[in-house]
Design an enzyme around this catalytic site. Sequence first.
Site, PDB file in Angstrom:
ATOM      1  N   GLU A 266      -5.645 -10.828  -8.094  1.00  0.00           N
ATOM      2  CA  GLU A 266      -4.361 -10.505  -7.457  1.00  0.00           C
ATOM      3  C   GLU A 266      -3.846 -11.753  -6.777  1.00  0.00           C
ATOM      4  O   GLU A 266      -4.615 -12.542  -6.208  1.00  0.00           O
ATOM      5  CB  GLU A 266      -4.530  -9.389  -6.418  1.00  0.00           C
ATOM      6  CG  GLU A 266      -3.237  -9.213  -5.606  1.00  0.00           C
ATOM      7  CD  GLU A 266      -3.138  -7.905  -4.847  1.00  0.00           C
ATOM      8  OE1 GLU A 266      -4.181  -7.359  -4.461  1.00  0.00           O
ATOM      9  OE2 GLU A 266      -1.991  -7.452  -4.639  1.00  0.00           O
ATOM     10  N   CYS A 462      -1.481  -4.555  -4.515  1.00  0.00           N
ATOM     11  CA  CYS A 462      -0.188  -4.241  -3.902  1.00  0.00           C
ATOM     12  C   CYS A 462       0.938  -5.105  -4.447  1.00  0.00           C
ATOM     13  O   CYS A 462       2.101  -4.709  -4.395  1.00  0.00           O
ATOM     14  CB  CYS A 462      -0.297  -4.366  -2.385  1.00  0.00           C
ATOM     15  SG  CYS A 462      -1.285  -3.037  -1.699  1.00  0.00           S
ATOM     16  N   ASN A 593      -0.857   1.689  -8.479  1.00  0.00           N
ATOM     17  CA  ASN A 593      -1.913   1.093  -7.659  1.00  0.00           C
ATOM     18  C   ASN A 593      -2.069   1.897  -6.384  1.00  0.00           C
ATOM     19  O   ASN A 593      -1.189   1.855  -5.537  1.00  0.00           O
ATOM     20  CB  ASN A 593      -1.556  -0.350  -7.296  1.00  0.00           C
ATOM     21  CG  ASN A 593      -2.580  -0.957  -6.359  1.00  0.00           C
ATOM     22  OD1 ASN A 593      -3.751  -1.076  -6.698  1.00  0.00           O
ATOM     23  ND2 ASN A 593      -2.143  -1.313  -5.159  1.00  0.00           N
ATOM     24  N   GLU A 594      -3.142   2.604  -6.264  1.00  0.00           N
ATOM     25  CA  GLU A 594      -3.469   3.408  -5.091  1.00  0.00           C
ATOM     26  C   GLU A 594      -2.218   3.993  -4.418  1.00  0.00           C
ATOM     27  O   GLU A 594      -2.046   3.935  -3.217  1.00  0.00           O
ATOM     28  CB  GLU A 594      -4.318   2.618  -4.090  1.00  0.00           C
ATOM     29  CG  GLU A 594      -3.749   1.339  -3.533  1.00  0.00           C
ATOM     30  CD  GLU A 594      -4.707   0.618  -2.580  1.00  0.00           C
ATOM     31  OE1 GLU A 594      -4.255   0.255  -1.498  1.00  0.00           O
ATOM     32  OE2 GLU A 594      -5.882   0.422  -2.918  1.00  0.00           O
TER      33      GLU A 594
HETATM   34  O1  AHR Z   1      -7.415  -6.214  -2.560  1.00  0.00           O
HETATM   35  C1  AHR Z   1      -6.449  -6.281  -1.558  1.00  0.00           C
HETATM   36  C2  AHR Z   1      -5.550  -5.059  -1.535  1.00  0.00           C
HETATM   37  O2  AHR Z   1      -6.283  -3.929  -1.219  1.00  0.00           O
HETATM   38  C3  AHR Z   1      -4.885  -4.704  -2.829  1.00  0.00           C
HETATM   39  O3  AHR Z   1      -3.718  -5.381  -3.020  1.00  0.00           O
HETATM   40  C4  AHR Z   1      -4.601  -3.248  -2.679  1.00  0.00           C
HETATM   41  O4  AHR Z   1      -4.579  -2.591  -3.911  1.00  0.00           O
HETATM   42  C5  AHR Z   1      -5.667  -2.768  -1.744  1.00  0.00           C
HETATM   43  O5  AHR Z   1      -5.159  -2.043  -0.722  1.00  0.00           O
END
Ligand code: AHR
Length: 865
Positions: A266, A462, A593-594
């Site tokens: 990321e 995120c 994503n979550e």
């Molecule tokens: O890994 C860091 C963050 O943690 C990621 O962006 C998110 O998906 C999670 O909350």
Amino acid sequence: MMKYSTNYLLYIFCLLLSLGKSQAILANEPDSAYVFAYAPSSAGKASGLYYAWSIDRKTWHSVEPECRFLRSDYGPWSQKKIYSPSLTKGGDGFWHVVWQVNKTDPTFACAKSTDLIHWFPQSFPIMQYGDNCLSPKIAWLASEDRYVISWYGNLLGKDKYYSTYTKNFKEYSIVSETDKMPLSICDTVLIGNNEEKGTILCVSWKEIETLMRYAQACAYKKTLYGERVVQSELRLVGQQPLKATLSINEKDSKKISDKLIGIFFEDINYSADGGLYAELIQNRGFEYSLSRSWKADSFWRLKGKNATFKIATEQPLHKNNPHYAILTTDGKGAALQNEGFGGIAVKAGEKYNFSLFARTMKGKNGKLRIRLVDETGIVVAEATTEMLTEHWKQHAVTLKGLKTTLKGRLEIIPLIEGSIAIDMVSLFPQHTFKGRKNGLRADLAKVLADIKPRFVRFPGGCVVHGNGIENMYHWKNTIGPLETRKPQANIWGYHQSMGLGFYEYFQFCEDIGALPLPVVPAGVPCQNSERQQHEIAGQQGGVPMKEMDLFVQDILDLIEWANGDPKTNKWAKMRAEAGHPKPFGLKYLGVGNEDMMSDVFEKRFAMIYKAVKEKYPEILVVGTVGAGDAEELYDYTRGWEFATELGVPIVDEHYYKSPGWFLNKQDYYDRYDRRKSKVYVGEYAVHLPDRANNMETALVEALYLTNLERNGDVVEMASYAPLLAKKGNTQWKPDLIYFTNAEVETTVDYDVQKLFGNNVGNEYISSTWEVTGKENTDIRKRIGASVVRCSQTGETIIKLVNLLPVEIHTSLVGLDMNNATIERSVLHGQPDDTLATVKKETIFGQKNTIILPKYSFTVLRIKKK
Ligand code: AHR
């Protein structure tokens, strides 16, 4: 099959027992009493919904002061607060709560529950009046079969009072304005020394008992999850080395995923620009005004006399890259400087590709001198461009480092008097990973490749769903010539040039033999986004339904871009033109994503999922089930329910937890239903209170991975998170690998990932590890073993984790080790050790007693002759 049971089971058993007994235990307890629901005023308490109880409505007792029963999910983390909760019981048998989310937004929050403990989805309806919603109150109107919610607002002039009606918390009546608050149910009680405001409810004693038992269970869990490896010595004082036997039953095996170990990249902690992406110039496109408090000229400055430098936007190089710089000089040595990402690391003898787009504006056409200088101004590389023209044209030169410096700077020196427009100023080392143009930093990419990851998830996290709809990640903005890519703000507070885009990600996967796992947003932004201006859905927003067809089409186009035929598909043609005519072999596609489970999310996810499934049934969609486990999150439970309803093949779970959580959750996946979706543990890491990386975190992760291997029939993939962090630019700790401009520092957690990645199997072999003293749970939960076989090489791989403060002497039984060669790798060190390294040696089969050092992770790779 070796099963691990922990005293977590015992805890569940006790909990069930106590909940079952939640009738009045004492004969003289009342049938009913009062519960006071409130958000404590004291600053020290985490914001949320708390309870107190009373028999006489005068003396109030907190229900375990530490137990928070509901947390707000509105807005960014700093805003997730509950103010003025108001509760009522509805005709549907549910408790309903509303609360104020802040002082500015035209919304309040709602949730429902059957037991006052588990609160169902939070929603944040937008109120049409546009005023803020302060102190909302709710009441059930039985005769009208609906609820009324009233509040006051004070943003639109003087205080105003409003009401709305709803039957289902989805549709609301038009807001009406009144002179005074139609509902003012608000009770004030004294809890300790604090006067608190909230709602008094009359409930059965059984309900109070249940609240108390739940709070006790929470306190117990807190103790379990607070366990540490560093406490092992205290817990096991005087413990002598242990004897053990690992009995392996080669005939009893099951198929497991051979893709278990992967990486999750990321763009967080400057992982992309200034990190893995080898570009050395910061703000090369003069687009930094998109991000933070930066401006289009940030990280650029003038050196010398008689020169000016300004930002312009007329006749840009490309509409996606609208800003450029105009440099006006007398041609006598003034320079435009760029300091890179905290200095440019230049190596003596290395070659660098410099390029920029330029056009002359006033004055004669001429050339530019390009220099790299060290911090004292000494020239460490130099070259001159060809003649500039009046039209945008790319000019490239090669620079050769004459001296090594960590704090180099770039200088662009016009050799003519007049004004020159410049844009997309780029400096790349020629030595990139696999020599790719626009490639990756060789040293960083190598440590990633060394893990031998079976897949790479990208570009987030995120970063994918973004801070609001406008900030979502759109893969189409990240492909094609660099000057046409569309940069944007990074949710982590900096800038994404998109130089590291989907082409580069897919290329990297191919270069390291990993499957690409791109993730696209599910049509909703991050639930922690700042306030959305969107009319339909409150805080989480969501792509308007009328735009969803296009949004879905973009996702289908991604599949064509990756796998399609360049002769028949325009997106596949773009891939071919970029240099990759063959398909990239996309198999997995992450969607979301979550995300918060809401109607907004579910509608959009289902649209995407169905469209992909219909058109590309061969693509496996990876769904999402929130950021946590069932104990804390509705998103997890509803996420699983929803994925099961749709039949999503794999879901992505995330958890960052304490060592104690991992120690006590070793049977987490043993309980999973094998008939439902498979699992991708997309983000996990052991978090210590100080967020350090050390042997404690590394060994607990190793222990956990042995549990994942055992469950490799349901857990398909796993990736530690976050992967990379630039020292000095780190938003999140711990990470797997830290780096500076010139160095890479791997962690002991990295060693664990590498040991697992280099020692995968596709068959799990049954074993039992009999360790003396295993009846002691403190011992039992601190050891772990896993035996796998790699059917390609025929090798058997044994992984043994010892989190105890003593050695374990273990003999191996059941494996024919005659003439076998055993490659032994051991990582060990005290729990707070950060510098332990893996020791590797070859031993021979006759030695079938292995000593596992205290606090160690041992891998035995057994090759039979
Ligand atoms: O890994 C860091 C963050 O943690 C990621 O962006 C998110 O998906 C999670 O909350």
